[in-house]
Design a protein around this motif. Structure first.
Motif, PDB file in Angstrom:
ATOM      1  N   PRO A   1      -0.068  -6.422  -2.332  1.00 15.07           N
ATOM      2  CA  PRO A   1      -0.612  -7.693  -1.561  1.00 15.07           C
ATOM      3  C   PRO A   1      -1.033  -7.480  -0.463  1.00 15.07           C
ATOM      4  CG  PRO A   1       1.935  -7.619  -2.028  1.00 15.07           C
ATOM      5  CD  PRO A   1       1.536  -5.987  -2.012  1.00 15.07           C
ATOM      6  N   VAL A   2      -2.273  -8.187  -0.039  1.00 19.78           N
ATOM      7  CA  VAL A   2      -3.156  -7.970   1.221  1.00 19.78           C
ATOM      8  C   VAL A   2      -2.504  -9.427   1.735  1.00 19.78           C
ATOM      9  CG1 VAL A   2      -5.384  -8.225   2.138  1.00 19.78           C
ATOM     10  CG2 VAL A   2      -4.930  -6.884   0.030  1.00 19.78           C
ATOM     11  N   LEU A   3      -1.764  -9.331   3.049  1.00 14.66           N
ATOM     12  CA  LEU A   3      -1.375 -10.462   3.579  1.00 14.66           C
ATOM     13  C   LEU A   3      -2.224 -11.119   4.570  1.00 14.66           C
ATOM     14  CD1 LEU A   3       2.380  -9.824   4.005  1.00 14.66           C
ATOM     15  CD2 LEU A   3       1.123 -10.899   2.044  1.00 14.66           C
ATOM     16  N   ARG A   4      -3.044 -12.136   4.315  1.00 15.08           N
ATOM     17  CA  ARG A   4      -4.352 -12.523   5.243  1.00 15.08           C
ATOM     18  C   ARG A   4      -3.891 -13.641   5.840  1.00 15.08           C
ATOM     19  NH1 ARG A   4      -9.284 -11.334   3.669  1.00 15.08           N
ATOM     20  NH2 ARG A   4      -8.323  -9.259   3.849  1.00 15.08           N
ATOM     21  N   PRO A   5      -3.887 -13.379   7.493  1.00 15.18           N
ATOM     22  CA  PRO A   5      -3.597 -14.490   8.399  1.00 15.18           C
ATOM     23  C   PRO A   5      -4.530 -15.558   8.121  1.00 15.18           C
ATOM     24  CG  PRO A   5      -3.458 -12.607   9.655  1.00 15.18           C
ATOM     25  CD  PRO A   5      -4.014 -12.242   8.122  1.00 15.18           C
ATOM     26  N   LEU A   6      -4.095 -16.817   7.920  1.00 17.20           N
ATOM     27  CA  LEU A   6      -4.942 -18.123   7.883  1.00 17.20           C
ATOM     28  C   LEU A   6      -5.812 -18.168   8.876  1.00 17.20           C
ATOM     29  CD1 LEU A   6      -5.545 -20.835   6.588  1.00 17.20           C
ATOM     30  CD2 LEU A   6      -3.918 -21.892   8.246  1.00 17.20           C
ATOM     31  N   ASN A   7      -7.371 -18.029   8.707  1.00 18.61           N
ATOM     32  CA  ASN A   7      -8.266 -18.567   9.412  1.00 18.61           C
ATOM     33  C   ASN A   7      -8.512 -20.202   9.399  1.00 18.61           C
ATOM     34  OD1 ASN A   7     -10.521 -18.684  11.100  1.00 18.61           O
ATOM     35  ND2 ASN A   7     -11.957 -17.541   9.891  1.00 18.61           N
ATOM     36  N   PRO A   8      -8.166 -20.952  10.304  1.00 20.14           N
ATOM     37  CA  PRO A   8      -8.238 -22.206  10.153  1.00 20.14           C
ATOM     38  C   PRO A   8      -9.485 -23.007  10.291  1.00 20.14           C
ATOM     39  CG  PRO A   8      -7.303 -21.845  12.361  1.00 20.14           C
ATOM     40  CD  PRO A   8      -7.690 -20.630  11.696  1.00 20.14           C
ATOM     41  N   VAL A   9     -10.351 -22.840   9.097  1.00 27.30           N
ATOM     42  CA  VAL A   9     -11.709 -23.206   9.131  1.00 27.30           C
ATOM     43  C   VAL A   9     -11.877 -24.282   7.624  1.00 27.30           C
ATOM     44  CG1 VAL A   9     -12.645 -21.542  10.353  1.00 27.30           C
ATOM     45  CG2 VAL A   9     -12.558 -21.577   7.713  1.00 27.30           C
TER      46      VAL A   9
ATOM     47  N   PHE B   1       5.249  -8.056   7.871  1.00 31.82           N
ATOM     48  CA  PHE B   1       4.921  -6.705   7.835  1.00 31.82           C
ATOM     49  C   PHE B   1       6.111  -5.706   7.536  1.00 31.82           C
ATOM     50  CE2 PHE B   1       4.098  -2.594   9.959  1.00 31.82           C
ATOM     51  CZ  PHE B   1       2.884  -2.362   9.444  1.00 31.82           C
ATOM     52  N   ALA B   2       7.118  -6.034   8.184  1.00 26.99           N
ATOM     53  CA  ALA B   2       8.114  -5.217   7.734  1.00 26.99           C
ATOM     54  C   ALA B   2       8.590  -5.247   6.358  1.00 26.99           C
ATOM     55  CB  ALA B   2       9.503  -5.540   8.684  1.00 26.99           C
ATOM     56  N   LYS B   3       8.737  -6.754   5.883  1.00 29.48           N
ATOM     57  CA  LYS B   3       9.176  -6.933   4.675  1.00 29.48           C
ATOM     58  C   LYS B   3       8.106  -6.272   3.576  1.00 29.48           C
ATOM     59  CE  LYS B   3      11.067  -8.791   0.848  1.00 29.48           C
ATOM     60  NZ  LYS B   3      12.155  -8.403   0.287  1.00 29.48           N
ATOM     61  N   HIS B   4       6.830  -6.406   3.936  1.00 27.06           N
ATOM     62  CA  HIS B   4       5.756  -5.921   3.052  1.00 27.06           C
ATOM     63  C   HIS B   4       5.825  -4.326   2.917  1.00 27.06           C
ATOM     64  CE1 HIS B   4       1.097  -5.831   2.437  1.00 27.06           C
ATOM     65  NE2 HIS B   4       1.563  -5.450   1.545  1.00 27.06           N
ATOM     66  N   SER B   5       5.971  -3.658   4.071  1.00 22.98           N
ATOM     67  CA  SER B   5       6.236  -2.317   4.192  1.00 22.98           C
ATOM     68  C   SER B   5       7.533  -1.677   3.386  1.00 22.98           C
ATOM     69  CB  SER B   5       6.635  -1.720   5.625  1.00 22.98           C
ATOM     70  OG  SER B   5       5.435  -2.006   6.242  1.00 22.98           O
ATOM     71  N   TYR B   6       8.770  -2.558   3.051  1.00 16.71           N
ATOM     72  CA  TYR B   6       9.813  -1.936   2.492  1.00 16.71           C
ATOM     73  C   TYR B   6       9.520  -2.299   1.070  1.00 16.71           C
ATOM     74  CZ  TYR B   6      14.538  -2.266   0.491  1.00 16.71           C
ATOM     75  OH  TYR B   6      15.468  -2.304  -0.194  1.00 16.71           O
ATOM     76  N   ALA B   7       8.770  -3.305   0.518  1.00 14.39           N
ATOM     77  CA  ALA B   7       8.588  -3.748  -0.859  1.00 14.39           C
ATOM     78  C   ALA B   7       7.588  -2.736  -1.286  1.00 14.39           C
ATOM     79  CB  ALA B   7       8.022  -5.146  -0.721  1.00 14.39           C
ATOM     80  N   LEU B   8       6.638  -2.290  -0.614  1.00 12.42           N
ATOM     81  CA  LEU B   8       5.794  -1.231  -1.178  1.00 12.42           C
ATOM     82  C   LEU B   8       6.424   0.137  -1.383  1.00 12.42           C
ATOM     83  CD1 LEU B   8       2.571  -1.910   1.040  1.00 12.42           C
ATOM     84  CD2 LEU B   8       2.598  -2.405  -1.404  1.00 12.42           C
ATOM     85  N   SER B   9       7.162   0.534  -0.413  1.00 14.75           N
ATOM     86  CA  SER B   9       7.843   1.663  -0.613  1.00 14.75           C
ATOM     87  C   SER B   9       8.837   1.626  -1.608  1.00 14.75           C
ATOM     88  CB  SER B   9       8.705   2.078   0.721  1.00 14.75           C
ATOM     89  OG  SER B   9       9.507   3.103   0.623  1.00 14.75           O
ATOM     90  N   ARG B  10       9.845   0.540  -1.825  1.00 19.17           N
ATOM     91  CA  ARG B  10      10.677   0.383  -3.088  1.00 19.17           C
ATOM     92  C   ARG B  10      10.008   0.620  -4.395  1.00 19.17           C
ATOM     93  NH1 ARG B  10      13.800  -5.001  -2.568  1.00 19.17           N
ATOM     94  NH2 ARG B  10      11.884  -5.759  -3.635  1.00 19.17           N
ATOM     95  N   ASN B  11       8.764   0.174  -4.503  1.00 20.17           N
ATOM     96  CA  ASN B  11       8.043   0.107  -5.626  1.00 20.17           C
ATOM     97  C   ASN B  11       7.012   1.302  -6.049  1.00 20.17           C
ATOM     98  OD1 ASN B  11       8.936  -2.717  -7.219  1.00 20.17           O
ATOM     99  ND2 ASN B  11       8.753  -2.994  -5.066  1.00 20.17           N
ATOM    100  N   GLY B  12       7.006   2.121  -4.943  1.00 24.00           N
ATOM    101  CA  GLY B  12       6.147   3.305  -5.101  1.00 24.00           C
ATOM    102  C   GLY B  12       4.707   2.940  -4.804  1.00 24.00           C
TER     103      GLY B  12
END
Length: 322
Positions: A261-269, A287-298
């Motif tokens: 996943p690429v978690l993109r902060p909303l740019n309100p336009v 970010f912490a959740k993202h890091s854990y999920a990537l690691s868990r799934n190799g």
């Protein structure tokens, strides 16, 4: 302050005012996505880390260019010394090109349908890459939709066939149809990014009317089969109205399918004008959740070759911003 916290706070702000010595060579322009048609952006780097900030004279963040790319960033009473990065095309180290700068769809978060952009010719694209060839290591392509999804795919494939001349890894992010991954793989594309954009199908239906959420999932799964785990990416915008639980479920599903996943902060336009940008605290939590999920799934962002995960300017990227 650690880089992760600083970058989260800067992404919450989303912009900077630029002063000091002339910095035209360090300003990047966007012709696709939420930043299209703006005043441009700069990439501020500290050590091996970077962040992309839109130029806005009213921003609480100030970057003072001292000359030759040397710069100081002032924010929240702190001074951070660093440098401005010279973009290749759109971002540092890459020729990141928008093939068609207009679109028949009207996604709420995107400015492109409101602009009178044009389609670049194959010759124009080849000349653009040649102009930065000495300072880029990869080519990335994205595109709007000029006439139809099918016609756009065919034109992008023609462009890719010519770009193979440069012998650089090519990443592609376009709106797909079912056989798009097969066609891109046959052309030798290294990586693909097909964007869910929203964490839930209901939100997707609201912000991307006329597009097919289930189709994107089918294409992502097919892409992992063809390109392999860690070579397939998907933007998901943070701040469209999803809950943390919904975003975390989306992260879990993508990573379990072999997609980064690429978690993109909303740019309100555009149709999202007036909505708040996600807070630094929320970005760090995800970010912490993202890091854990990537690691868990190799999955490892460090192996990415192209597009947004390599650039890392607009997002917190696990493995790169820690």
């Amino acid at each position: 302050m650690q880089w992760e916290e600083l970058k989260a706070r800067l992404l919450e702000a989303g912009s900077a005012r630029l002063s000091g010595e002339p910095a035209d060579d360090f300003i990047a322009k966007s012709t696709a996505g939420p930043g299209a048609g703006g005043k441009g952006s700069v990439f501020f780097a500290m050590g091996g880390h970077r962040v992309k900030l839109a130029l806005n004279p009213a921003s609480p963040v100030e970057i003072i260019h001292r000359g030759d790319g040397i710069a100081d960033l002032y924010f929240g009473g702190r001074l951070i010394s660093g440098r401005l990065l010279r973009p290749g095309l759109h971002c540092p180290d890459q020729a990141f090109i928008t093939v068609t700068g207009r679109c028949i769809f009207s996604c709420r978060y995107c400015s492109v349908p409101r602009l009178s952009g044009k389609r670049k010719t194959v010759e124009e694209i080849m000349d653009l890459v040649e102009s930065v060839r000495h300072r880029v290591s990869t080519i990335s392509l994205t595109s709007g939709v000029l006439e139809s999804i099918e016609e756009e795919e065919a034109y992008v494939c023609e462009v890719i066939d010519h770009l193979k001349f440069f012998g650089l890894p090519i990443g592609v992010s376009i709106y797909p149809i079912d056989h798009t991954p097969d066609k891109l793989r046959a052309l030798g594309v290294a990586e693909v990014k097909f964007n869910l954009e929203a964490a839930t199908p209901d939100l997707f239906a609201t912000v991307c009317p006329g597009l097919d959420y289930d189709l994107i999932w089918r294409v992502l799964d097919r892409s992992v089969e063809l390109f392999g785990k860690g070579r397939v990416f998907s933007n998901v915008i943070v701040g469209l109205g999803e809950t943390d639980e919904e975003m975390e479920a989306c992260i879990d599903k993508l990573t379990s399918h072999g997609v980064i996943p690429v978690l993109r902060p909303l740019n309100p336009v555009a149709g999202c004008a007036g909505q708040p940008r996600p807070t630094a605290a929320r970005l760090q939590k995800l970010f912490a959740k993202h890091s854990y999920a990537l690691s868990r799934n190799g999955l490892d962002t460090g192996s990415a070759l192209t597009m947004c995960t390599v650039c890392g300017g607009c997002d917190l990227v696990p493995g790169r911003d820690e």
